[in-house]
Design a protein around this motif. Structure first.
Motif, PDB file in Angstrom:
ATOM      1  N   SER A 217       0.816  -1.210   0.000  1.00 38.43           N
ATOM      2  CA  SER A 217       0.000   0.000   0.000  1.00 38.43           C
ATOM      3  C   SER A 217       0.855   1.267   0.000  1.00 38.43           C
ATOM      4  CB  SER A 217      -0.983  -0.008   1.171  1.00 38.43           C
ATOM      5  OG  SER A 217      -0.283  -0.003   2.377  1.00 38.43           O
ATOM      6  N   PHE A 254      -0.393 -12.546  -6.854  1.00 39.76           N
ATOM      7  CA  PHE A 254      -0.400 -13.233  -5.549  1.00 39.76           C
ATOM      8  C   PHE A 254      -0.169 -12.226  -4.415  1.00 39.76           C
ATOM      9  CE2 PHE A 254       2.766 -14.751  -2.399  1.00 39.76           C
ATOM     10  CZ  PHE A 254       1.873 -15.397  -1.565  1.00 39.76           C
ATOM     11  N   LEU A 255       0.754 -11.308  -4.659  1.00 44.37           N
ATOM     12  CA  LEU A 255       1.007 -10.304  -3.622  1.00 44.37           C
ATOM     13  C   LEU A 255      -0.236  -9.466  -3.361  1.00 44.37           C
ATOM     14  CD1 LEU A 255       4.547  -8.784  -4.350  1.00 44.37           C
ATOM     15  CD2 LEU A 255       3.864 -10.282  -2.491  1.00 44.37           C
ATOM     16  N   GLN A 256      -0.992  -9.223  -4.411  1.00 47.74           N
ATOM     17  CA  GLN A 256      -2.139  -8.327  -4.257  1.00 47.74           C
ATOM     18  C   GLN A 256      -3.342  -8.992  -3.618  1.00 47.74           C
ATOM     19  OE1 GLN A 256      -2.437  -7.084  -8.293  1.00 47.74           O
ATOM     20  NE2 GLN A 256      -1.248  -5.223  -7.953  1.00 47.74           N
ATOM     21  N   SER A 257      -3.432 -10.312  -3.723  1.00 49.27           N
ATOM     22  CA  SER A 257      -4.632 -10.961  -3.182  1.00 49.27           C
ATOM     23  C   SER A 257      -4.268 -11.902  -2.052  1.00 49.27           C
ATOM     24  CB  SER A 257      -5.295 -11.769  -4.298  1.00 49.27           C
ATOM     25  OG  SER A 257      -4.460 -12.851  -4.600  1.00 49.27           O
ATOM     26  N   PRO A 258      -5.150 -12.079  -1.144  1.00 47.61           N
ATOM     27  CA  PRO A 258      -4.844 -12.982  -0.015  1.00 47.61           C
ATOM     28  C   PRO A 258      -5.108 -14.429  -0.358  1.00 47.61           C
ATOM     29  CG  PRO A 258      -6.936 -11.890   0.347  1.00 47.61           C
ATOM     30  CD  PRO A 258      -6.456 -11.441  -1.000  1.00 47.61           C
ATOM     31  N   GLU A 259      -4.678 -14.850  -1.549  1.00 42.07           N
ATOM     32  CA  GLU A 259      -4.907 -16.230  -1.928  1.00 42.07           C
ATOM     33  C   GLU A 259      -3.928 -17.155  -1.220  1.00 42.07           C
ATOM     34  OE1 GLU A 259      -5.396 -17.783  -6.213  1.00 42.07           O
ATOM     35  OE2 GLU A 259      -5.523 -15.605  -6.260  1.00 42.07           O
TER      36      GLU A 259
ATOM     37  N   ARG C 203       4.483 -13.698   3.358  1.00 41.58           N
ATOM     38  CA  ARG C 203       3.094 -13.580   2.970  1.00 41.58           C
ATOM     39  C   ARG C 203       2.341 -14.908   3.014  1.00 41.58           C
ATOM     40  NH1 ARG C 203      -0.144  -9.991   0.992  1.00 41.58           N
ATOM     41  NH2 ARG C 203      -1.830 -10.758  -0.282  1.00 41.58           N
ATOM     42  N   ARG C 206       1.711 -16.059   6.486  1.00 39.54           N
ATOM     43  CA  ARG C 206       0.784 -15.163   7.152  1.00 39.54           C
ATOM     44  C   ARG C 206      -0.652 -15.578   6.818  1.00 39.54           C
ATOM     45  NH1 ARG C 206      -1.011 -10.263   4.949  1.00 39.54           N
ATOM     46  NH2 ARG C 206      -2.341  -9.257   6.497  1.00 39.54           N
ATOM     47  N   VAL C 207      -0.869 -15.845   5.548  1.00 42.90           N
ATOM     48  CA  VAL C 207      -2.205 -16.257   5.119  1.00 42.90           C
ATOM     49  C   VAL C 207      -2.600 -17.544   5.829  1.00 42.90           C
ATOM     50  CG1 VAL C 207      -3.536 -17.017   3.135  1.00 42.90           C
ATOM     51  CG2 VAL C 207      -1.967 -15.110   2.906  1.00 42.90           C
ATOM     52  N   GLN C 272      -3.799   3.089   7.796  1.00 36.72           N
ATOM     53  CA  GLN C 272      -3.491   1.763   7.281  1.00 36.72           C
ATOM     54  C   GLN C 272      -4.242   1.417   6.029  1.00 36.72           C
ATOM     55  OE1 GLN C 272      -2.608  -1.433   9.989  1.00 36.72           O
ATOM     56  NE2 GLN C 272      -3.330  -0.122  11.609  1.00 36.72           N
ATOM     57  N   PHE C 274      -5.083   3.735   3.343  1.00 43.58           N
ATOM     58  CA  PHE C 274      -5.167   4.758   2.319  1.00 43.58           C
ATOM     59  C   PHE C 274      -4.821   4.116   0.988  1.00 43.58           C
ATOM     60  CE2 PHE C 274      -1.038   4.888   4.388  1.00 43.58           C
ATOM     61  CZ  PHE C 274      -0.199   4.679   3.321  1.00 43.58           C
ATOM     62  N   SER C 275      -5.322   4.688  -0.086  1.00 43.46           N
ATOM     63  CA  SER C 275      -4.898   4.178  -1.388  1.00 43.46           C
ATOM     64  C   SER C 275      -4.430   5.344  -2.239  1.00 43.46           C
ATOM     65  CB  SER C 275      -6.034   3.410  -2.071  1.00 43.46           C
ATOM     66  OG  SER C 275      -7.203   4.182  -2.048  1.00 43.46           O
TER      67      SER C 275
END
Lengths: 317, 325, 337, 280
Positions: A217, A254-259, C203, C206-207, C272, C274-275
């Protein structure tokens, strides 16, 4: 302004002779494995990737803090690695780096004044009174009160330390700033504040940034263009505006979605992140959800898909 | 850059290093009498032989390997040393190796138990002091051990002998045994003679270890896994002795290896006071008689002991700290 | 719904060379049975001290006043050995930093085994060490560990037997994190405290950890401390926001996320999510230090909506709809004091 | 209040150490003026402590108290001179090895490793036997044999500073090796050197005493180790004349204690890890 051409940095993990006799081969960690990109004057290039993908090595190699295994970096058309003493000194003035962990990159024995004075002394900038003035105005720019001049790093909060690091890099008025995870480890509010400050200073001083982060972000927010890095390679470069919707590489998506992704069998020896794979196949093929046979065999290069959009993937047209 | 090593390779490379050290020590032993002021012949053979008749001197020179060019002498010397021929003592008229063999075991009989007991004592006291940091217990332990650490061992030996031997008469005034005893009685007798020197050595050895254990337990105390062990519901003592002390052992082993020379030197000195028939007493007598071969042999064998100790410590360290494997 | 944990007026202080740190100042907090509460706040706001105090592990800090009632018992009044019974078996902890929370000298199996031994035999030195250190133990132990690891989606991923023989440094962060969760679960606790369970992970892990937590919160009481909004959103029913050693807002998760009332909560959330193209929220001032408090509301030096009263009076807790806020903006006549 | 007490407690040990050391140094410097008698003058032997002979006399009738005062001179002198020699050597080797990695480092550290596993006392005995008894030989032997541990510590400190983030950041600013050495490495090494120096003084004093006790010191010169030797050898010990052998031993011990306390307090101040723990 800065051109990186097929840059490679490999670290050799050496074994001693006896271990080699027992069949332990020296292996090579390909921290950066053929990276090509450029930064234009006045832009913010964001570099995203998970920790361990080679971002920090890239930042350090670009500024000749490491010597590369292969490839070249041109700063204003001049090779960084071919520079002589004086040219290098000039580079150090014009290109600065803000490190990730401000806790260890500030000398614990120096107070803020000494720390800000050091770059000025190194580049022989100004007399005593002028230095004093510069320090005061820099402190103001990064929103630290003059009372902090006497403080040591241990007496500052994380956000204050990172702002001091910024001040230290900016006090010699560089043109290019490489910010290596400047917001990592900071609280959301503090990091937003620092991000705001960085962008303000950019406008004010006309800086160019290479902004390295693992946080999508902030990178999306701050960057004109975004490069995505995975295992020592850049897999996609795209305009910041189209990043959210137009990214094409499976890793970026993949980075963009919580898949959920299949994880490599971790307990069976492969504990650490291995970089690259000796040039065989795509770096992402092991985890890629839609890999085909070609992905395991040849490594895709960065190709232009659209103006200002490059992807390294066999499956993207 | 970090070097990754296979454990066996690490041990082997250590072994190679120690062999080099051994070689250096033998060479030093060879060179010292020849480099030092005075005639090397006299340095090696002693005054009596030197001022005797010339023929005898020549004969002795040949016998002792002092004839011929230096490099020939050197290789002969090296060969002799590796064969176990370390020269001849003028004082007790027998091979140095034999004299050392007689004395070494009595020194080891003091040193080895002292190291183990001292480490145990230090581990327990250090852990408790770290746990109850800044309490009276901690201050008391620290002060006691610091005093023991500072006082010269042989002087403490004299004081102990004076108090417990002369004044109170609880323990014998020296030597290993009181006379002709055999079997169990002999063992008990030796044990009785050992109490004072061993106790003194143990406490001296524990003195430095105590500080090490205390510091490492204090720093381990700040680690997350200690907090986690407490959060699991382990009792205080279980956290302390199972988690904290376990991780303080590796630095303790390192320190023991580094301090091995000091503890050995301490032993040599107190042996003299207690008339303990170990290496210390032997060296003391050899100094008085300028018995060079014995001194050189003693230096060599003590150096070998230190190498062995270091080697063992290295291996124990690898065993104790899985991260080094 | 039954109340499981109720903290009332908890004050914790630390005496340091630099002065007295007021880490927790009058914490009021409640967790119902089978509910998941999310606790948010920046580092240094006292949240770590709060959950350590729940286990009475806040040394060298001192609980000055207040009560922690867990399942009808006041934890602040228990003896040390009674407290040991609570730790691990009633309230279990999943610590933040998976890389340091496992003892590097013992294998994963030994450490999991220890958790079981503590549950069955108590936490004494002999009971846990003599049997505990000696390897991976019995069939029953293997079975139980396997079951728990299966629940954490580790069973099919790794060979349990090999995992148990490994040392912590030989594992990846994601696996270590789940070993820690497994260790907590083996004690059959009634409540689980997870401290920043997702921050130090890559990542993919974490998921997965989020999935695991999500499954766990269906059947357990949990307290999740995090500033990862995703983690809070997927697991928590209620949230509490902490600032300057106080709880400044609590309420149902959706209500707080959609309609934050306290200015700090607003700032915290807006920083946290904002875009691109948004104007960044304006932030002034520095992080609060817990030694020299400003008079009045501790947030007023950074607050965009500060009023004169904010620098004079500490705001009381006010109930607005379903949330509780400690802010003068919502103060009504009868609650100001 | 508790805080004040804490600070005092931390410093109390150091101040006690400094005070003791200063007292000993004063005794050594002022010995000719404050010693009641000439310690070399013979007189009636084996006198008990009295007002004229505060600690009695030894086997040849020399005044023990005066001997003690004069003994401080040689003991301290050997300690400080040997420590100065060995710490300077160690510092140079450590700095060079740490700063110039590569073959030079390997060689220097190889030599250091060899010295570190050598038993110092037997080697010192051997060399002293060959060189003959003299105060200066003792100093040289101790000074030349004791540098490796300093070299080791300094090198590892230099290495860790070199790898540290702040040196990298200075390098990114364009600092040269010399600049980094002067501005970052040296200031971080000095406290360690001080601690090491103080500790080495203690080691050297103990060593001197031991060698003298073994009969390798100058038989004429007065030192505490020599006094202990004669007390042990000439029946002071067997005869139960505690006033003969107790004072020199105690003096050595207290001196070493004071040095140890000082070095601990320096180390504690400069070790951020320990400090962090203490402040928790």
């Amino acid at each position: 302004m800065l051109e990186v051409r097929d840059l490679k940095k490999h670290f050799r993990i050496r074994h001693n002779p006896l271990a080699r006799l027992r069949g332990h081969r020296d292996h090579i960690v390909r921290a950066i494995d053929g990276v090509t990109f450029e930064i234009c004057e006045g832009e913010v290039l964001g570099l995203v990737g998970e920790s361990g993908c080679g971002k920090t090595t890239l930042a350090k190699t670009v500024l000749r803090l490491y010597l590369p295994t292969n490839g070249d970096v041109l700063f204003r058309g001049q090779s960084v690695f071919g520079m002589g003493r004086n040219e290098l000194k000039q580079l150090r003035r014009e290109a600065q780096i803000v490190f990730q962990d401000s806790n260890s990159t500030l000398d614990p024995r120096m107070n803020a004044r000494h720390m800000l004075e050091e770059p000025l002394l190194l580049h022989r900038m100004g007399q005593r009174s002028e230095r004093r003035q510069r320090i005061a105005s820099m402190m103001e720019k990064v929103m630290l009160s003059p009372a902090f001049l006497k403080r040591h790093p241990a007496e500052l909060s994380g956000g204050q330390r990172q702002r001091l690091s910024m001040a230290r890099a900016l006090i010699i008025e560089p043109r290019l700033v490489i910010a290596d995870e400047p917001l990592a480890g900071l609280d959301p509010i503090v990091s937003t504040q620092l991000l705001d400050l960085m962008l303000c200073l950019k406008r004010e001083m006309g800086l160019t940034y290479l902004f390295i982060s693992h946080d999508l972000s902030t990178v999306t927010y701050a960057s004109d263009r975004i490069a995505v890095m995975y295992k020592g390679r850049i897999v996609e470069i795209i305009d910041g505006e189209r990043f959210q919707s137009g990214a094409l590489h499976p890793y970026t998506r993949f980075l963009q979605s919580p898949e959920r992704l299949p994880v490599e069998s971790e307990v069976n020896g492969d504990i650490h992140f291995r970089h690259g794979n000796g040039g065989k196949g795509c770096v992402f093929h092991e985890k890629c959800p839609n890999r085909t046979s070609i992905c395991t065999e040849s490594s895709p290069g960065l190709r232009d898909i659209a103006p200002g959009h490059k992807v390294a993937c066999h499956l993207v047209n | 850059m970090e070097r990754h090593q296979h454990p066996a390779a690490a041990v082997a490379s250590k072994a190679v290093r120690y062999l080099i050290v051994l070689f250096v020590i033998i060479s030093l032993n060879f060179l010292l009498p020849r480099l030092m002021p005075g005639d090397p012949v006299m340095n090696v053979l002693g005054e009596e032989a030197y001022y005797g008749s010339p023929e005898v001197l020549e004969e002795l020179k040949a016998e002792w390997g002092l004839d011929g060019p230096l490099y020939v002498q050197y290789f002969r010397y090296l060969g002799n040393y590796l064969k176990g021929d370390w020269g001849h003592s003028f004082l007790c008229m027998r091979p140095v190796s034999e004299a050392i063999g007689l004395h070494l075991r009595w020194t080891l009989a003091l040193v080895l138990p002292a190291i183990i007991l001292g480490a145990l004592l230090a581990a327990i006291a250090g852990a408790l002091a770290a746990w109850y940091r800044k309490s009276k217990l901690d201050i008391g332990f620290s002060a006691t051990f610091l005093s023991f650490y500072s006082m010269p061992h042989y002087w403490l030996a004299m004081v102990l002998l004076f108090v417990f031997g002369f004044l109170l008469g609880w323990f014998p005034l020296g030597k290993v045994t009181s006379g002709d005893t055999t079997g169990l009685a002999y063992v008990v007798d030796v044990g009785w003679h050992m109490v004072l020197p061993l106790g003194l050595l143990t406490v001296s050895k524990a003195a430095y270890d105590f500080l090490v254990v205390r510091n490492s337990v204090i720093s381990i105390y700040g680690e997350d896994y200690v907090l986690m062990a407490q959060a699991k519901g382990l009792s205080q003592m279980a956290v302390l002795f199972k988690h904290a002390v376990r991780n303080a052992l590796a630095p303790l082993v390192t320190v023991t290896a580094i301090q091995f020379g000091a503890i050995l030197s301490g032993t040599l000195m107190i042996e003299i006071v207690f008339s303990w028939p170990g290496m210390g007493t032997m060296i003391y007598e050899a100094i008085g008689a300028r018995d060079y071969p014995v001194l050189q042999g003693a230096f060599f064998i003590i150096a070998v002991c230190m190498l062995v100790a270091n080697f063992i410590a290295d291996m124990v360290y690898v065993w104790l700290d899985p991260r080094t494997r | 719904m039954k109340e499981l944990l109720k903290v009332t007026g908890l004050n914790v202080v630390f005496d340091t060379p630099a002065g007295r740190v007021h880490a927790n100042r009058g914490i009021n907090l409640m967790v119902n049975e089978n509910e998941t509460l999310g606790l948010m706040g920046e580092s240094g706001c006292g949240k770590t001290v709060l959950f350590l105090s729940l286990l009475r592990l806040q040394q060298p800090g001192r609980i000055v006043s207040g009560s922690i009632v867990f399942d009808g018992r006041d934890l602040t009044k228990l003896t040390t050995s009674e407290m040991q019974q609570v730790r691990g078996r009633q309230i279990a902890l999943v610590p933040q930093d998976h890389s340091t929370a496992l003892n590097p000298a013992f294998t994963v199996g030994q450490q999991l085994n220890e958790a079981l031994l503590v549950r069955d035999n108590g936490g004494g030195l002999w009971k846990t060490s003599l049997i505990g250190c000696s390897g991976r133990g019995s069939q029953a132990f293997q079975e139980e560990v396997k079951a728990v690891l299966g629940e954490l989606a580790l069973g099919d991923l790794v060979d349990t037997g090999r995992l148990l023989g490994r040392y912590p440094h030989q594992l990846s962060g994601g696996i270590r994190q789940r070993v820690l969760i497994a260790m907590a679960l083996l004690g059959h606790p009634r409540m689980l405290i997870a401290d920043e369970p997702t921050t130090a992970l890559d990542r993919a892990s974490r998921v997965q950890t989020l999935e695991v937590l999500n499954r766990l919160c269906e059947r357990m009481t949990m307290l999740i401390i995090s500033h990862d909004l995703d983690a809070i959103r997927t697991t928590c029913e209620r949230v509490a926001v902490m600032y300057g050693g106080r709880i400044i807002e609590t309420g149902p998760m959706l209500s707080v996320f959609r309609n934050p009332r306290h200015p700090y909560t607003r700032l915290f959330l807006s920083c946290q999510k904002f875009s691109r193209g948004d104007v960044l929220p304006e932030v002034t001032g520095d992080v609060l230090n817990l030694i020299d408090f400003p008079l009045g509301c501790s947030f007023h030096p950074r607050c965009p909506r500060a009023m004169p009263v904010c620098s004079e009076l500490e705001p009381a807790e006010v109930h607005v709809d379903d949330t509780m806020v400690a802010c003068h903006l919502y103060a009504t006549g009868e609650t100001t004091c | 209040m508790a805080r004040l007490r804490q600070v005092m407690q931390g410093n109390k040990a150091r101040w006690a150490g400094i005070a003791m050391l200063v007292l000993f140094i004063l005794c050594a410097m002022l010995a000719p003026w404050i010693a009641p008698l000439d310690p070399w003058e013979f007189g009636p032997a084996f006198l008990r402590p009295s007002t004229t002979n505060l600690l009695g006399t030894n086997d040849v009738g020399q005044d023990i108290f005066s001997e003690l005062l004069y003994g401080a001179r040689n003991s301290l002198l050997v300690g400080f001179a040997a420590a100065l020699l060995s710490v300077s050597l160690g510092a140079i080797v450590g700095l060079v090895a740490g700063f110039r990695k590569g073959i030079l480092d390997d060689l220097l550290m190889g030599a250091t490793d060899v010295f570190l596993v050598m038993p110092m006392l037997p080697l010192a005995i051997l060399v002293s036997v060959y060189l003959g008894p003299s105060i200066w030989n003792l100093t040289l032997v101790i000074g030349l044999l004791w540098w490796p541990s300093t070299a080791r510590v300094i090198r590892s400190q230099v290495l860790s500073i070199r790898e540290s983030g702040y040196v990298e950041s200075a390098r990114a600013l364009g600092a040269s090796d010399l600049w980094i050495m002067r501005r970052h490495v040296l200031p971080n090494v000095v406290p360690l050197l001080m601690a090491k120096f103080v500790l080495t003084v203690a080691v050297a004093m103990l060593m001197e005493a031991s060698l003298s006790f073994l009969g390798l010191g100058d038989p004429i010169a007065k030192s505490w180790g020599m006094m202990l030797r004669y007390a042990f050898l000439r029946g002071g010990f067997v005869g139960g004349l505690w006033w003969w052998y107790a004072p020199p031993g105690l003096a050595i011990g207290l001196c070493i204690l004071s040095l140890t306390l000082i070095s601990f307090s320096i180390e504690e101040k400069s070790d951020p890890r320990l400090k962090r723990v203490l402040e928790r």
